[in-house]
Design an enzyme around this catalytic site. Structure first.
Site, PDB file in Angstrom:
ATOM      1  N   GLY A  69      21.328 -20.574 -31.402  1.00  0.00           N
ATOM      2  CA  GLY A  69      20.819 -21.934 -31.349  1.00  0.00           C
ATOM      3  C   GLY A  69      19.730 -22.017 -30.282  1.00  0.00           C
ATOM      4  CE  LYS A  84      33.611 -13.401 -33.818  1.00  0.00           C
ATOM      5  NZ  LYS A  84      32.299 -13.934 -34.211  1.00  0.00           N
ATOM      6  NE  ARG A 136      62.535  43.519 -21.205  1.00  0.00           N
ATOM      7  CZ  ARG A 136      61.960  43.221 -20.066  1.00  0.00           C
ATOM      8  NH1 ARG A 136      61.476  42.001 -19.863  1.00  0.00           N
ATOM      9  NH2 ARG A 136      61.867  44.107 -19.113  1.00  0.00           N
ATOM     10  CB  SER A 186      54.867  36.654 -19.639  1.00  0.00           C
ATOM     11  OG  SER A 186      54.029  36.473 -18.528  1.00  0.00           O
ATOM     12  NE  ARG A 234      27.887 -13.630 -38.689  1.00  0.00           N
ATOM     13  CZ  ARG A 234      27.253 -14.333 -37.757  1.00  0.00           C
ATOM     14  NH1 ARG A 234      26.022 -14.009 -37.414  1.00  0.00           N
ATOM     15  NH2 ARG A 234      27.849 -15.343 -37.153  1.00  0.00           N
ATOM     16  CB  ALA A 278      39.305 -17.908 -30.501  1.00  0.00           C
ATOM     17  CB  ALA A 279      39.386 -21.311 -35.293  1.00  0.00           C
ATOM     18  N   GLY A 280      36.994 -18.871 -35.559  1.00  0.00           N
ATOM     19  CA  GLY A 280      36.031 -18.289 -36.502  1.00  0.00           C
ATOM     20  C   GLY A 280      36.621 -17.057 -37.174  1.00  0.00           C
TER      21      GLY A 280
HETATM   22  C1  UD1 Z   1      27.221 -20.608 -31.984  1.00  0.00           C
HETATM   23  C2  UD1 Z   1      26.401 -21.834 -31.622  1.00  0.00           C
HETATM   24  C3  UD1 Z   1      24.996 -21.369 -31.253  1.00  0.00           C
HETATM   25  C4  UD1 Z   1      25.057 -20.371 -30.121  1.00  0.00           C
HETATM   26  C5  UD1 Z   1      25.989 -19.219 -30.437  1.00  0.00           C
HETATM   27  C6  UD1 Z   1      26.226 -18.384 -29.223  1.00  0.00           C
HETATM   28  C7  UD1 Z   1      27.295 -23.659 -32.979  1.00  0.00           C
HETATM   29  C8  UD1 Z   1      27.061 -24.538 -34.139  1.00  0.00           C
HETATM   30  N1  UD1 Z   1      26.363 -22.731 -32.722  1.00  0.00           N
HETATM   31  O1  UD1 Z   1      26.629 -20.004 -33.096  1.00  0.00           O
HETATM   32  O2  UD1 Z   1      24.210 -22.473 -30.854  1.00  0.00           O
HETATM   33  O3  UD1 Z   1      23.757 -19.879 -29.845  1.00  0.00           O
HETATM   34  O4  UD1 Z   1      27.269 -19.722 -30.867  1.00  0.00           O
HETATM   35  O5  UD1 Z   1      26.970 -17.245 -29.512  1.00  0.00           O
HETATM   36  O6  UD1 Z   1      28.266 -23.835 -32.283  1.00  0.00           O
HETATM   37  N2  UD1 Z   1      34.527 -21.507 -34.296  1.00  0.00           N
HETATM   38  C9  UD1 Z   1      35.750 -22.088 -34.535  1.00  0.00           C
HETATM   39  N3  UD1 Z   1      35.916 -22.796 -35.670  1.00  0.00           N
HETATM   40  C10 UD1 Z   1      34.946 -22.977 -36.585  1.00  0.00           C
HETATM   41  C11 UD1 Z   1      33.690 -22.378 -36.335  1.00  0.00           C
HETATM   42  C12 UD1 Z   1      33.515 -21.657 -35.177  1.00  0.00           C
HETATM   43  O7  UD1 Z   1      36.673 -21.937 -33.726  1.00  0.00           O
HETATM   44  O8  UD1 Z   1      35.176 -23.656 -37.583  1.00  0.00           O
HETATM   45  C13 UD1 Z   1      34.338 -20.741 -33.054  1.00  0.00           C
HETATM   46  C14 UD1 Z   1      34.105 -19.271 -33.314  1.00  0.00           C
HETATM   47  O9  UD1 Z   1      35.327 -18.566 -33.288  1.00  0.00           O
HETATM   48  C15 UD1 Z   1      33.185 -18.862 -32.178  1.00  0.00           C
HETATM   49  C16 UD1 Z   1      32.450 -20.150 -31.845  1.00  0.00           C
HETATM   50  O10 UD1 Z   1      33.188 -21.207 -32.400  1.00  0.00           O
HETATM   51  O11 UD1 Z   1      33.925 -18.462 -31.052  1.00  0.00           O
HETATM   52  C17 UD1 Z   1      31.039 -20.152 -32.402  1.00  0.00           C
HETATM   53  O12 UD1 Z   1      31.090 -19.993 -33.801  1.00  0.00           O
HETATM   54  P1  UD1 Z   1      30.174 -18.948 -34.576  1.00  0.00           P
HETATM   55  O13 UD1 Z   1      30.389 -19.119 -36.014  1.00  0.00           O
HETATM   56  O14 UD1 Z   1      30.311 -17.610 -33.988  1.00  0.00           O
HETATM   57  O15 UD1 Z   1      28.753 -19.592 -34.233  1.00  0.00           O
HETATM   58  P2  UD1 Z   1      27.379 -18.891 -34.026  1.00  0.00           P
HETATM   59  O16 UD1 Z   1      26.649 -18.870 -35.312  1.00  0.00           O
HETATM   60  O17 UD1 Z   1      27.525 -17.646 -33.292  1.00  0.00           O
HETATM   61 CA    CA Z   2      29.252 -16.341 -32.451  1.00  0.00          CA
END
Ligand code: UD1
Ligand code: CA
Length: 483
Positions: free
Chosen positions: A141, A23, A441, A406, A16, A10-12
Site C-alpha cells: 500500500g 503462513k 576369540r 578394538s 501465495r 493473522a487470519a490471512g
Molecule cells: C497489507 C496492507 C498493505 C501493506 C501490507 C504490508 C491492507 C488492505 N493492506 O497488504 O497496505 O502495505 O499489508 O505487508 O491491509 N488478514 C486477516 N484477515 C483478512 C485479511 C488479512 O487477518 O481477512 C491479515 C493477514 O493475515 C495479514 C494482514 O492482515 O497478516 C495483511 O493482509 P495481507 O492479505 O497479507 O495484505 P497485503 O496485501 O500484504
Molecule cells: Ca501481507
C-alpha cells in the site's frame, strides 16, 4: 506501557505460499513468523495482546499454548479491516491505544515499536503509521501525504493510479490507533475496492477526512517492514534474521569467519572468543561456551557446549559437551549424549544416551548407546555396544580406567569393572570384574613359512591361473554338445 493493547492480524490464508501449513507458522531463523512478532511486541511490557486467526486457528493456538493471548476467530476472510472488527468487543473495553501488526511481518524491531508508540503519544495522534521508503514499492500500500506533509490516505497497489504507483513510501502494516477513533472509523469502511475487501488501510483516509491528527514514523529501506507473502519473501526474511543473529553474536565477542555462511537460530547463546567456521548451524535451544572452535561443517541443535570445546564437521543434537572436549571430525552425538571434560570423540563415532566421564577417549569408528563410561576409559576402534536385542534396549557400564580393545562387541546388559581390559575382537556377554582381562576369540593358528611356500608354488607353475579357465571352457563346450 500503560493503556496500550496489541492486536496481531493473522487470519490471512497465505494463498501465495502454496502450503498446507498456516503462513504464520512457517519458520524463519528457527521460529514461526508469528513468534517473531509476538517477541517484538513483548518489549511493550504490560500490553494485553490479541491475535485474529482464521481457518487454521487450532493449529496456531496449539503452537502458542501457554502464552497469555486473546484469540479472535475470523470465519470469512473479508479483509484486514474486517479482521480488526472481529476483535471489536474486546477492543471496545480497552483504554487508550492499540498497536496493530501483521502476523506475516517478522522483522519489525522492538525499539521501533517503542519509538512508534512514543511518537503517537507525543503528537496526540488518532493514528500513527510505520512506513518505509523503498526502491521497489510494488505490492505494498502507498502512503499518500496531504499538503501539510502528513499521511492523508493509504492506497493499495491494486487500486492505485499511475501517480500513486510512483510513490515510494509504503505502508508496513504496523500502526498505532487511538482505540475510540479506530472503532468509529472502522464502522464506515466499505469494500469498494479491487479486492472487494474491508481494508484496514481505509481507516486512515476516513480519519484524515474527519480532520484527525495523523502521523508517521518513516524508516529507510524495506528491512523492518518486509511482509512475507511468498516463499521468496520468506527466504529474504530468513536471510535478514540470520544476519541479525550473527551481528548480535559478533557484538558479544564471537568471531564469525563468514557471517553469510553460518546459521544461528534466534535465542542461541555463544560465549566470547569462540570461533564459528563456515557451514556451522547453531539451532534451537543451544548454548555454546567461550573459547570454542565450532565447524567447519557442524550442526548443533538443542545442546549445551561448554568452554574450550572443538567441534569439527559433526552432528550434535540434544547433547552436552564438557569443558575442552573434542568432537569429530565426522562424529554424531544423538539425544542424551553427555560428554565430560576433555573427552575425545573422533572419526565416525556415534553416541546415543550415554554418559562419558571426563577423559574418555573414543577415537574411531564406535557406537556407544545406553552406556555409562567411567573416567579415562579407552574405547578402541570399532567398539560396539550391542544395546538392542530386537525388543528392548539394555545398558552397558564400563568402570573408570578400563581399556576396551578394538573391534569389541559389548552385548548388553553387561558391565566391565574398573581398570579391566577387554582384548581386541572379543564379544563380551558376561560381566568382567574389575582389574581382570576378558578375551573371547579363537586361538590363532600359526604355520611358519606357509605363505612363502604358497607364493613360490604359485609362481613356479606357469599357466596355473589359466587352468581354471580351461576347465570352464570345457564345461561350456560340453553343454554346447562339442567334444
Ligand atoms: C497489507 C496492507 C498493505 C501493506 C501490507 C504490508 C491492507 C488492505 N493492506 O497488504 O497496505 O502495505 O499489508 O505487508 O491491509 N488478514 C486477516 N484477515 C483478512 C485479511 C488479512 O487477518 O481477512 C491479515 C493477514 O493475515 C495479514 C494482514 O492482515 O497478516 C495483511 O493482509 P495481507 O492479505 O497479507 O495484505 P497485503 O496485501 O500484504
Ligand atoms: Ca501481507
Amino acid at each position: 506501557m500503560s493503556n496500550l493493547s496489541v492486536l496481531i492480524l493473522a487470519a490471512g490464508e497465505g494463498t501465495r505460499m502454496k502450503s498446507a501449513a498456516p503462513k504464520v507458522l512457517h519458520l524463519a531463523a528457527g521460529k514461526p513468523l508469528l513468534a517473531h512478532v509476538l517477541d517484538a511486541v513483548s518489549a511493550l511490557k504490560g500490553a494485553a495482546s490479541g491475535v485474529v486467526l482464521g481457518r487454521s486457528a487450532d493449529e496456531v493456538k496449539a503452537r502458542f499454548a501457554g502464552r497469555p493471548l486473546n484469540y479472535f476467530f475470523q470465519k470469512e476472510r473479508r479483509g484486514s479491516g474486517h479482521a480488526v472488527r472481529t476483535a471489536r468487543t474486546w477492543l471496545a473495553r480497552r483504554k487508550g491505544d492499540v498497536i496493530v501488526l501483521c502476523g506475516d511481518a517478522p522483522l519489525v524491531k522492538p525499539g521501533t515499536l517503542k519509538t512508534l508508540v512514543s511518537l503517537h503519544r507525543r503528537e496526540r495522534n488518532a493514528a500513527t503509521l510505520l512506513t518505509a521508503r523503498v526502491p521497489d514499492p510494488s505490492g505494498y500500500g502507498r502512503i499518500v501525504r496531504g499538503s501539510d506533509g502528513r499521511p492523508a490516505a493509504i492506497v493499495e497497489h491494486k487500486d492505485a493510479d499511475p501517480a500513486q504507483l510512483a510513490l515510494d513510501e509504503i505502508n508496513s502494516g504496523t500502526y498505532v490507533f487511538r482505540v475510540s477513533d479506530l472503532l468509529k472509523a472502522l464502522d464506515r469502511v466499505r469494500p469498494n475496492n479491487a479486492k472487494g475487501e474491508y481494508y484496514l488501510t481505509d481507516v486512515i483516509g476516513l480519519l484524515a477526512l474527519d480532520g484527525k491528527s495523523l502521523g508517521a514514523l518513516r524508516v529507510e529501506g524495506l528491512e523492518e517492514c518486509l511482509g512475507v507473502n511468498t516463499r521468496a519473501e520468506l527466504a529474504a526474511a530468513e536471510k535478514i534474521l540470520r544476519r541479525r543473529e550473527a551481528d548480535r553474536l559478533m557484538a558479544d565477542g564471537v568471531t564469525i569467519v563468514d557471517p553469510d555462511a553460518v546459521y544461528v537460530d534466534a535465542g542461541v547463546r555463544v560465549g566470547p572468543d569462540t570461533v564459528l567456521w563456515p557451514q556451522t548451524y547453531l539451532l534451537g535451544d543451544t548454548r555454546v561456551g567461550a573459547g570454542c572452535q565450532i565447524g567447519p561443517f557442524s550442526w548443533i541443535k538443542d545442546s549445551r557446549v561448554s568452554d574450550g570445546v572443538r567441534v569439527t564437521a559433526s552432528f550434535v543434537e540434544g547433547s552436552a559437551v564438557g569443558f575442552e572436549a573434542g568432537v569429530g571430525p565426522f562424529a554424531r552425538l544423538r539425544s542424551g549424549a553427555r560428554l565430560g571434560a576433555r573427552v575425545r570423540v573422533g572419526n565416525f563415532v556415534e553416541i546415543k544416551k550415554s554418559v562419558l566421564a571426563p577423559g574418555v577417549k573414543a577415537g574411531h569408528l564406535a557406537y556407544l548407546g545406553d552406556a555409562r563410561i567411567g573416567a579415562d576409559v579407552n574405547i578402541g576402534a570399532g567398539v560396539i555396544t550391542c544395546n538392542y536385542d530386537g525388543v528392548s534396549k539394555h545398558p552397558t557400564t564400563i568402570g573408570a580406567g578400563a581399556f576396551i580393545g578394538s573391534n569389541v562387541n559389548l552385548v548388553a546388559p553387561v558391565a566391565v569393572g574398573r581398570g579391566a581390559v577387554v582384548g581386541a575382537g572379543s564379544t563380551v556377554t558376561e560381566d568382567v570384574p574389575a582389574g581382570s582381562l576378558a578375551l573371547e576369540r579363537s586361538r590363532q593358528i600359526l604355520k611358519p613359512g606357509w605363505a612363502l611356500k604358497k607364493r613360490r608354488r604359485d609362481a613356479g607353475t606357469p599357466g596355473r591361473r589359466d587352468e581354471g579357465k580351461d576347465r570352464k571352457d570345457n564345461r561350456k563346450d560340453k553343454r554346447k554338445g562339442k567334444n
